[in-house]
Design a protein around this motif. Structure first.
Motif, short mmCIF file in Angstrom:
data_model
loop_
_atom_site.label_atom_id
_atom_site.label_comp_id
_atom_site.label_asym_id
_atom_site.label_seq_id
_atom_site.Cartn_x
_atom_site.Cartn_y
_atom_site.Cartn_z
N ARG A 178 19.79 -19.18 10.16
CA ARG A 178 19.54 -19.27 11.60
C ARG A 178 18.40 -20.23 11.94
O ARG A 178 18.19 -20.54 13.09
N TYR B 189 14.56 -1.64 12.81
CA TYR B 189 15.54 -1.56 11.72
C TYR B 189 14.86 -1.60 10.35
O TYR B 189 15.34 -0.99 9.39
N ARG C 192 16.05 -6.81 17.23
CA ARG C 192 15.43 -7.98 16.60
C ARG C 192 15.07 -9.03 17.64
O ARG C 192 14.20 -9.85 17.45
N ASP D 244 20.17 -5.36 20.49
CA ASP D 244 19.74 -5.63 19.12
C ASP D 244 18.23 -5.86 19.18
O ASP D 244 17.76 -6.86 19.72
N THR E 17 25.56 -9.60 12.27
CA THR E 17 26.78 -10.01 12.96
C THR E 17 27.77 -10.58 11.94
O THR E 17 27.43 -10.80 10.78
N THR F 232 21.11 -0.84 7.87
CA THR F 232 20.45 -0.31 9.07
C THR F 232 20.35 -1.32 10.22
O THR F 232 19.99 -0.94 11.32
N THR F 233 20.67 -2.57 9.96
CA THR F 233 20.47 -3.61 10.97
C THR F 233 21.82 -4.11 11.50
O THR F 233 22.76 -4.26 10.71
N PRO F 234 21.92 -4.35 12.78
CA PRO F 234 23.21 -4.83 13.31
C PRO F 234 23.46 -6.30 13.00
O PRO F 234 23.49 -7.14 13.91
N GLU G 183 28.66 -13.53 11.83
CA GLU G 183 28.11 -14.81 11.40
C GLU G 183 27.19 -14.60 10.19
O GLU G 183 27.17 -15.40 9.26
N ILE H 256 24.91 -12.62 18.53
CA ILE H 256 24.26 -11.42 19.09
C ILE H 256 24.39 -11.46 20.62
O ILE H 256 24.76 -10.49 21.24
#
Lengths: 277, 495
Positions: free
Chosen positions: A228, B77, B393, B391, A34, A30-32, A36, B476
């Motif tokens: 990250r 999300y 987030r 995005d 990446t 459900t989350t975009p 990376e 992103i």
């Protein structure tokens, strides 16, 4: 002893297990994330792909009769590349890693989350030290019933991140191929599970595999989330933890102690990665 | 019927976000709708306080008939993940999403695993949904229900607009707080722990262009009566209460009544809330009175050091009011938490100017955020085409989602320098004289200081490192240029 009833219940138990329905998988779906993020995901998932055949080979050796051996062999032949144009699964996965930006050989040198190594170690133990039916439970229901379901949200996430179908063939193939494997194994299980004790052994193997899988996804999630986050120079405890993480064994280092012949698939991988003509 | 309501979890501890150290409140939106259906079996899972494996275990073991969740923008999300999981494990259950994000950005929930979105205030609609679902287990049963956007069995949608707000908040039942009893010890605001959360009003009559509250509540504010507020405060076992109102400080007469009621009934609680600086500046005696009956902290949006920018944000306030408000709060020993915004178009001088202003203001705890066009706001509509990402987030007020005038590395380097301002402000505010005014509060909160300090120290090591922000953006945000115009023209506080 009704084998079909037992298998139906076990299948339901696997499909509802928190490992198969891990919140991380739902987040991937459900989350975009990446490319990376998927790079970190892939580097920690890859060792499982590379070692799966080894579990099956051990299980094949332990199989008590030729019927069981032929079921396992069927799955193994697919894993070796039948049904995917001769490319074994490690090679397919390498395509995905390349699309994530992983350079040649990097996959062998990635320090792994301890839970990844623990997963491999646990499965090797299950297929070598435990009775055959426990190992069969771990690799049959524990893998072939679980993987198609786990990969559905992953495929959604990968498509959202822009990977093309060729790059994610490993995952799409497994949603189809493992359904076949699951059916074959179900047939095999219905033959070999004759007593409640047999059933208990199969279930035990499946659930031990699920528990290891749960911890594995916890580990992958931690890696995907934390890559990250930098660490302040004075955050000594965290730096120590990270130092330890950087010195976690890579698959190349850990493979010999696990009895996994990395070299068996590495030449093909290297060929794909362009290191060899 | 079995109804499971789930508060989504953030991605993982120790990422950027206030929930790590500053504030974690009860899921009041969930306890409020749960209270509407007492005849049913309702469970609330607060995934911020649970292990991730608990959700699939409960879904699988309890087999709920309805699964509902809620989301602000940054949880968008996570909320989807909850409902996707629910649909996977209990395919026959009705999956519902409510809250600000889905009301103002409904289309982001047009996915297979969300059966219906509840738009606007949820209580009355939720009750009706539960009744209809009890009669017929098909989303067809929800067709035409005002306040919902429903995915019908054939895949088409029944869009029915926003819910009507309850005309009188006193007529709604008190939130079913007993459903979160087991998490009580985990809700906090800084050192105030355990902390209860209640609301005394809903909505805001102002129309700041970076805020969506007024759009959500149609620019109307409704209030609970002083008697009901006092009842609910008295019912809280916790010594600390956060009044979650969008803008508690409106209508002096109601606050006078509330103070009288608390005095009359001898209710002794320490409470914190949110309020505008102009109201504080205009009502110093009332603030003193509220402080006497327990007001201990006020979060206010001071926003900026620039009158023109305040005007551009349609704040309808002045810098002079900010100065007065900070002083009044300090005189009464009320901890002022000031929220300030840096803007993506800031250069070095702008950062320095804002930080200097914060230091001169004398708020106790400054929190510096980055101005963000949140979905549903006027600012979002105006600047959507300039966004560098959608995005959600990164829509956490800690990342610049529009182009920055400074290169992003430099922007974040300047931004994290507010650490220094935070430290000097706190040092200046928390002195013996101010703290002695409210010694009883500090005595009560003292056992929580070590934990708060430890969390703060660990979090600061992420919070004040520019790489935290840059790595969050990696992959992103790939460019620092507006897709449609030069960065100089993307000024979020322009009129």
């Amino acid at each position: 002893m009704q084998a079909s009833e037992f298998l139906k219940d076990l299948r339901r138990e696997i499909e509802h297990h928190p490992a198969v329905n891990h919140v991380f998988l739902m987040r991937v779906g459900t989350t975009p994330f990446t490319r990376e993020d998927y790079r970190v995901f892939g580097l920690n998932h890859y060792p499982l792909v590379g070692t799966f055949c080894r579990y099956m080979e051990h299980l094949l050796l332990n199989a008590p009769d030729s019927d069981s051996k032929s079921w396992i062999a069927k799955v193994l032949v697919d894993e070796y590349g039948e049904g995917s144009d001769g490319e074994d699964h490690a090679q397919l996965y390498r395509k995905f890693l390349t699309a994530c930006g992983v350079g040649p050989g990097e996959e062998d040198e990635e320090p792994l989350d301890p839970r990844v190594v623990e997963f491999i170690r646990e499965h090797l133990r299950l297929v070598t030290e435990e009775p055959f039916l426990v190992g069969l439970g771990a690799l049959g229901p524990g893998h072939e019933w679980a993987i198609p379901k786990m990969f559905v949200p992953i495929i959604d996430g990968l498509r959202r991140a822009g990977f093309d179908e060729r790059e994610i063939l490993y995952f799409t193939l497994h949603t189809l191929q493992d359904q076949d494997h699951g059916r074959w194994l179900e047939e095999a299980l219905s033959i070999v599970v004759r007593t409640p004790e047999d059933a208990a052994q199969v279930r035990r193997g499946a659930l031990l595999s699920m528990q290891a899988r749960m911890r594995f996804w916890d580990g992958v999630q931690a890696r995907v989330v934390r890559w990250r986050q930098p660490v302040h120079m004075w955050d000594i405890p965290e730096r120590v933890r990270l130092w330890a993480a950087r010195h976690q064994p890579t698959i190349a280092q850990v493979a010999p102690s696990l009895g996994v012949k990395l070299a068996a698939y590495r030449p093909q991988v290297r060929k794909y990665a362009g290191l060899e003509a | 019927m079995r109804i499971l309501l789930v508060q989504p979890a953030p991605f993982e501890e120790r990422r950027l976000g206030l929930e790590n150290t500053v504030w974690r409140s009860e899921p009041v939106s969930l306890t409020s709708i749960a209270a509407m259906v007492p005849e049913h079996e309702v469970r609330i899972l607060d995934m911020r306080c649970e292990k991730p494996s608990v959700l699939p275990e409960v879904l699988s073991g309890w087999q709920p008939d309805i699964v509902g969740t809620t989301a602000m923008t940054t949880d968008a999300y996570q909320a989807q993940a909850v409902l996707r999981l629910a649909k996977q494990i209990v395919p026959g259950a009705l999956t519902l999403i409510g809250g600000h994000h889905c009301t103002l950005n409904t289309a982001s929930y047009y996915v297979d695993w969300v059966d219906a979105a509840v738009l606007g205030e949820g209580e009355l609609v939720f009750k009706e949904i539960v009744e209809r679902w009890g009669r017929e287990r098909s989303t067809r049963a929800l067709e035409g229900l005002q306040g919902t956007d429903v995915r019908l069995p054939d895949g088409t949608r029944s869009k029915n607009g926003k819910a009507k707000n309850a005309p009188n908040l006193d007529h709604l039942p008190a939130p079913a707080r007993h459903l979160v009893d087991r998490y009580r010890s985990q809700y906090f605001f800084l050192a105030a722990k355990p902390m209860a959360s209640i609301f005394t009003s809903r909505g805001c009559s102002f129309d700041c262009n970076f805020c969506a509250i007024w759009e959500f509540y149609d620019r109307r504010t409704r209030f609970l009566s002083a008697e009901v507020i006092a009842d609910r405060m008295a019912a809280c076992e916790e010594p600390f209460i956060f009044l979650l109102d969008d803008n508690f400080m409106t209508r002096a007469d109601r606050l006078e009544k509330l103070a009288s009621e608390l005095e009359r009934r001898n209710i002794k609680k320490f409470f914190m809330t949110q309020g505008r600086s102009d109201f504080i500046a205009e009502h110093p005696e009332l603030i003193a009175r509220l402080a006497k009956v327990g007001l201990m902290g006020v979060l206010s949006g001071y926003e900026t050091n620039d009158e023109k920018a305040l005007e551009g944000l349609r704040k309808r306030n002045t810098l002079d009011n900010n100065i007065k408000a900070a002083k009044i709060l300090k005189d009464n020993g009320v901890i002022s938490t000031g929220i300030f915004m840096v803007r993506p178009e800031f250069d070095r001088e702008d950062f320095a100017g804002l930080f200097e202003y914060i230091e001169s203001l004398g708020v106790a705890i400054p929190l510096v955020t980055i101005l963000t066009p949140l979905p549903g706001t006027e600012m979002w509509k105006k600047y959507r085409e300039d966004l560098l990402t959608e995005d959600f987030r990164l829509f956490d007020l800690l990342h610049a989602v529009t182009p920055t005038k400074l290169p992003r590395e430099e922007f974040y380097k300047e931004y994290v320098a507010w650490k220094r301002v935070g430290r000097t402000s706190m040092k200046a505010w928390f002195n013996r004289k101010t703290m002695l005014k409210r010694w009883d509060f500090y005595l009560r909160a003292a056992p929580n200081f070590p934990e708060m300090i430890w969390k703060r120290v660990r979090y600061q090591r992420i919070q004040f490192v520019p790489q935290s922000y840059l790595r969050d953006e990696a992959g992103i945000i790939r460019s620092n240029h507006s897709p449609r115009r030069p960065v100089d023209e993307v000024s979020l506080a322009s009129k």
